[in-house]
Enzyme design. Sequence first.
Site, PDB file in Angstrom:
ATOM      1  N   GLU A 139     -17.867 -11.737   3.785  1.00 62.43           N
ATOM      2  CA  GLU A 139     -18.958 -12.582   4.287  1.00 62.43           C
ATOM      3  C   GLU A 139     -18.548 -13.293   5.587  1.00 62.43           C
ATOM      4  O   GLU A 139     -19.322 -13.383   6.530  1.00 62.43           O
ATOM      5  CB  GLU A 139     -19.356 -13.633   3.237  1.00 62.43           C
ATOM      6  N   LYS A 141     -17.889 -23.290   0.474  1.00 59.57           N
ATOM      7  CA  LYS A 141     -18.648 -24.282  -0.291  1.00 59.57           C
ATOM      8  C   LYS A 141     -18.887 -23.788  -1.698  1.00 59.57           C
ATOM      9  O   LYS A 141     -19.295 -22.632  -1.831  1.00 59.57           O
ATOM     10  CB  LYS A 141     -19.975 -24.482   0.436  1.00 59.57           C
ATOM     11  N   LYS A 151     -20.555 -19.144   0.470  1.00 60.41           N
ATOM     12  CA  LYS A 151     -21.258 -20.166  -0.308  1.00 60.41           C
ATOM     13  C   LYS A 151     -21.532 -19.613  -1.701  1.00 60.41           C
ATOM     14  O   LYS A 151     -22.188 -18.578  -1.852  1.00 60.41           O
ATOM     15  CB  LYS A 151     -22.566 -20.540   0.388  1.00 60.41           C
ATOM     16  N   TYR A 154     -19.433 -36.815   1.524  1.00 62.10           N
ATOM     17  CA  TYR A 154     -20.222 -38.037   1.388  1.00 62.10           C
ATOM     18  C   TYR A 154     -19.327 -39.275   1.421  1.00 62.10           C
ATOM     19  O   TYR A 154     -19.810 -40.383   1.556  1.00 62.10           O
ATOM     20  CB  TYR A 154     -21.032 -37.985   0.083  1.00 62.10           C
ATOM     21  N   LYS A 177     -29.769 -19.255  -7.996  1.00 58.92           N
ATOM     22  CA  LYS A 177     -29.654 -18.670  -6.658  1.00 58.92           C
ATOM     23  C   LYS A 177     -28.655 -17.513  -6.626  1.00 58.92           C
ATOM     24  O   LYS A 177     -28.088 -17.190  -5.581  1.00 58.92           O
ATOM     25  CB  LYS A 177     -29.264 -19.776  -5.665  1.00 58.92           C
ATOM     26  N   SER A 180     -22.022 -32.354  -3.525  1.00 60.77           N
ATOM     27  CA  SER A 180     -22.556 -33.506  -4.266  1.00 60.77           C
ATOM     28  C   SER A 180     -21.952 -33.644  -5.658  1.00 60.77           C
ATOM     29  O   SER A 180     -21.679 -34.750  -6.114  1.00 60.77           O
ATOM     30  CB  SER A 180     -24.076 -33.374  -4.347  1.00 60.77           C
ATOM     31  N   ARG A 182     -29.594 -31.388  -5.139  1.00 58.55           N
ATOM     32  CA  ARG A 182     -30.978 -30.949  -5.343  1.00 58.55           C
ATOM     33  C   ARG A 182     -31.842 -32.122  -5.790  1.00 58.55           C
ATOM     34  O   ARG A 182     -33.025 -32.189  -5.460  1.00 58.55           O
ATOM     35  CB  ARG A 182     -31.017 -29.777  -6.324  1.00 58.55           C
TER      36      ARG A 182
HETATM   37  N1  LIG Z   1     -29.286 -24.525   1.011  1.00 58.81           N
HETATM   38  C1  LIG Z   1     -29.354 -25.821   0.638  1.00 58.81           C
HETATM   39  C2  LIG Z   1     -28.084 -26.559   0.474  1.00 58.81           C
HETATM   40  N2  LIG Z   1     -27.387 -27.028   1.530  1.00 58.81           N
HETATM   41  C3  LIG Z   1     -26.343 -27.776   1.017  1.00 58.81           C
HETATM   42  C4  LIG Z   1     -26.408 -27.724  -0.373  1.00 58.81           C
HETATM   43  C5  LIG Z   1     -25.516 -28.402  -1.361  1.00 58.81           C
HETATM   44  C6  LIG Z   1     -24.780 -29.589  -0.878  1.00 58.81           C
HETATM   45  C7  LIG Z   1     -24.239 -30.457  -1.955  1.00 58.81           C
HETATM   46  O1  LIG Z   1     -24.322 -30.134  -3.157  1.00 58.81           O
HETATM   47  O2  LIG Z   1     -23.713 -31.497  -1.594  1.00 58.81           O
HETATM   48  C8  LIG Z   1     -27.487 -26.934  -0.720  1.00 58.81           C
HETATM   49  C9  LIG Z   1     -27.886 -26.709  -2.115  1.00 58.81           C
HETATM   50  C10 LIG Z   1     -28.137 -25.357  -2.611  1.00 58.81           C
HETATM   51  O3  LIG Z   1     -27.748 -24.353  -2.018  1.00 58.81           O
HETATM   52  O4  LIG Z   1     -28.784 -25.261  -3.665  1.00 58.81           O
END
Ligand SMILES: NCc1[nH]cc(CCC(=O)O)c1CC(=O)O
Length: 335
Positions: free
Chosen positions: A242, A257, A203, A322, A226, A283, A213
């Site tokens: 990982e 991701k 990730k 989505y 992050k 997203s 968010r």
């Molecule tokens: N840990 C939270 C999480 N779980 C899924 C997403 C993102 C999913 C998306 O953008 O559709 C996130 C956001 C992040 O890590 O800040």
Amino acid sequence: MSPARLAPFPFSRPRRLRRAGWIRDLVRETRLRPEDLIWPIFVMDGVDAEEPIPSMPGVSRLTVDRCVEAARRAADLGIPCIALFPYTDASVKTPGAEEAWNPDNLVNTATRAIKRAVPGIGVLLDVALDPYNSDGHDGIVRDGVVVNDESLMALEKQALAQVEAGCDILGPSDMMDGRIGIIRRALEEHDYQDALIMSYAAKYASAFYGPFRDAVGASGALKGDKKTYQMDFGNTDEALREVALDLEEGADMVMVKPGMPYLDVCRRVKTEFQVPTFAYQVSGEYAMLAGAIGNDWLDGDKVILESLGAFRRAGCDGILTYFAPQAAELMEAAI
Ligand SMILES: NCc1[nH]cc(CCC(=O)O)c1CC(=O)O
């Protein structure tokens, strides 16, 4: 067979295999089916209501009863699994993120309702503290630092509350070190041998999560970024490390991701490990496509299926998207 062994032109004419739809269908190497999709849904408080998310045109937050309807729709469309994310009000967020293991929090309540009404559908829940943490981070923050081992204790409690509510797949998305092992051990100790873990293994710290968010109400809370736990977008060897660690710790499936900008990572992971490999079309990817489709700059029906088909070609077994219900409807219409 290597391309070097093909007959030379005019004896080889690759266009012969593309001449008509039936032959293209016959020789297609990868396919997309509704069964390859996981549909992420945002849950909010209230009854029989929904609230559009401005940065994700076409996506709304749903109350629990409407989530149950969405689960029915998914099942009817042949989508095997939905993922639930909570929109949490600022008033329930704390530095310790205690709401994460409240048995009656939004996602746990929605999970119970869905498993009761639509038992045949899989439910996936994120294991991460960000929706519940007043600091907006996936782990606990002490003196400005996201502390690893203390976060693990919170994640373990969250994971147990989620399986207790009936969640089928835990999706640890926090990127703390050692989380999969801690959660898997806790599951064994509490007799949850059947709980699946799909780890968000590779990730990346990504700007493509912005609309998510907003959707979960974490944008305002998050201070900084992050990058001390999510991966640097310049790396792929690290992604393999990982994934290897998460598999050794007991993950059943792994995820990459974001998705479309990271298809090289998907391919490397699938080739290297041959385990069920998923990608999240996140997203921001959705927002880009939905924005362009909404402006008639892209042909929606075509670009949705092409973007999802690309994940299959890159080696993914499935995709969180989505677009899941729309894509499934398009596939149904094509048959
Ligand atoms: N840990 C939270 C999480 N779980 C899924 C997403 C993102 C999913 C998306 O953008 O559709 C996130 C956001 C992040 O890590 O800040």
